[in-house]
Design an enzyme around this catalytic site. Structure first.
Site, PDB file in Angstrom:
ATOM      1  N   HIS A  64       0.820  -1.211   0.000  1.00 43.49           N
ATOM      2  CA  HIS A  64       0.000   0.000   0.000  1.00 43.49           C
ATOM      3  C   HIS A  64       0.853   1.261   0.000  1.00 43.49           C
ATOM      4  CE1 HIS A  64      -3.511  -2.409   0.644  1.00 43.49           C
ATOM      5  NE2 HIS A  64      -3.102  -2.828   1.819  1.00 43.49           N
ATOM      6  N   HIS A  92       2.469   8.902   0.097  1.00 42.44           N
ATOM      7  CA  HIS A  92       1.333   8.731  -0.823  1.00 42.44           C
ATOM      8  C   HIS A  92       1.710   9.468  -2.101  1.00 42.44           C
ATOM      9  CE1 HIS A  92      -1.295   7.248   2.454  1.00 42.44           C
ATOM     10  NE2 HIS A  92      -0.560   8.063   3.194  1.00 42.44           N
TER      11      HIS A  92
HETATM   12  O1  1SD Z   1      -1.958   4.768   5.606  1.00 42.65           O
HETATM   13  C1  1SD Z   1      -1.409   4.718   6.894  1.00 42.65           C
HETATM   14  C2  1SD Z   1      -1.328   3.272   7.325  1.00 42.65           C
HETATM   15  O2  1SD Z   1      -0.399   2.603   6.509  1.00 42.65           O
HETATM   16  C3  1SD Z   1      -0.890   3.191   8.731  1.00 42.65           C
HETATM   17  O3  1SD Z   1       0.423   3.668   8.783  1.00 42.65           O
HETATM   18  C4  1SD Z   1      -1.768   4.041   9.578  1.00 42.65           C
HETATM   19  C5  1SD Z   1      -1.265   4.090  11.003  1.00 42.65           C
HETATM   20  O4  1SD Z   1      -1.433   2.867  11.618  1.00 42.65           O
HETATM   21  O5  1SD Z   1      -1.791   5.369   9.125  1.00 42.65           O
HETATM   22  C6  1SD Z   1      -2.274   5.508   7.848  1.00 42.65           C
HETATM   23  S1  1SD Z   1      -2.242   7.247   7.510  1.00 42.65           S
HETATM   24  O6  1SD Z   1      -3.494   7.822   7.998  1.00 42.65           O
HETATM   25  O7  1SD Z   1      -1.071   7.834   8.144  1.00 42.65           O
HETATM   26  N1  1SD Z   1      -2.180   7.463   5.962  1.00 42.65           N
HETATM   27 ZN    ZN Z   2      -0.533   8.177   5.191  1.00 37.45          ZN
END
Ligand code: 1SD
Ligand code: ZN
Length: 255
Positions: A64, A92
């Protein structure tokens, strides 16, 4: 359960994960004219971000995102009601044609976004904190394209080919993580939101810095074209669409 969601059908998250259908979801569009200047927002003070003496940090392709594990000696000392410890950072992004930041500013996407994920030190770990109302603080930065190579981002990006396969790991030498964030940490937006991925827990105190970080076009292209998700698919366009505010206020540390 963990790997069944994807970015192609984000509406499906809402039925598979209850919280993804909540009213405090992230990311959001930051409408600058509606952000409320709050002069009482405390300045952020980072501590232990210089990991130059750390022998190795784990870099991981989880299908991801590209994620760097961080030690809990890295923390936010001031800026929130409690102390928040770092757990990991990740990115991202989009494609060469599609800018892939999660948050937008006045409906405009940036090419990419960095998230440094921290959890409240009163909880045992990230997993426990992620379920608590005051559990998480994510520091986010917009990544744009500049003329020069960013030597700090290169410490991560130079190892990309070692993690091209989903679920692969590599170790990279420690470096100063502070340099992945903008020089100016005084100008930021603040709002209450969620994880931007399932299970979308609404437990994140979000900080998005106003100033942009820049990497070279070549560096961004490497991020977008090296990692694989699954056998033949490129890991790209791993950004969630902006979510409705539902009356939430976005604060600004500057006017
Ligand atoms: O997308 C991340 C996810 O991979 C994980 O790191 C989570 C924290 O447990 O956070 C999201 S995010 O909201 O930082 N994108
Ligand atoms: Zn994130």
């Amino acid at each position: 359960h963990e790997h069944r969601w994807g970015y192609e059908d984000q509406e499906a998250w809402r039925s598979a994960y209850h919280d993804c259908n909540g009213k405090s979801q992230s990311p959001i569009d930051i409408e600058t004219s509606k952000a409320i200047y709050d002069r009482s927002l405390p300045a952020i003070k980072l501590d232990g971000y210089d990991l130059t003496d750390q022998p190795g940090l784990k870099l991981h392709n989880n299908g991801h995102t590209l994620q760097l594990s961080l030690p809990s000696s890295m923390r936010i000392l001031k800026g929130f009601d409690e102390i928040y410890l770092a757990a990991q950072l990740h990115f991202h992004w989009g494609t060469i044609e599609v800018p892939g930041s999660e948050h937008t500013i006045d409906n405009v996407h940036f090419p990419a976004e960095i998230h440094v994920v921290h959890y409240n030190s009163k909880y045992a770990d990230l997993a426990e904190a992620a379920r608590k109302k005051d559990g998480l603080a994510v520091l986010g930065g917009f990544i744009g394209i500049g003329l020069h190579e960013n030597e700090n981002y290169e410490k991560i990006l130079s190892a990309l080919t070692d993690v091209s396969i989903e679920e692969s790991n590599t170790m990279i030498p420690g470096f100063n993580i502070r340099h992945l964030l903008p020089n100016n940490l005084e100008k930021f937006y603040r709002y209450n939101g969620s994880l931007t991925t399932p299970p979308c827990f609404q437990t994140v105190n979000w900080t998005m810095f106003n100033d942009t970080i820049t990497v070279s076009r070549r560096q961004l292209a490497a991020l977008e074209k090296t990692l694989k998700a699954g056998q033949n698919q490129l890991l790209s366009k791993n950004f969630r669409a902006p979510q409705l505010l539902h009356g939430r206020r976005v604060l600004a540390s500057f006017s």
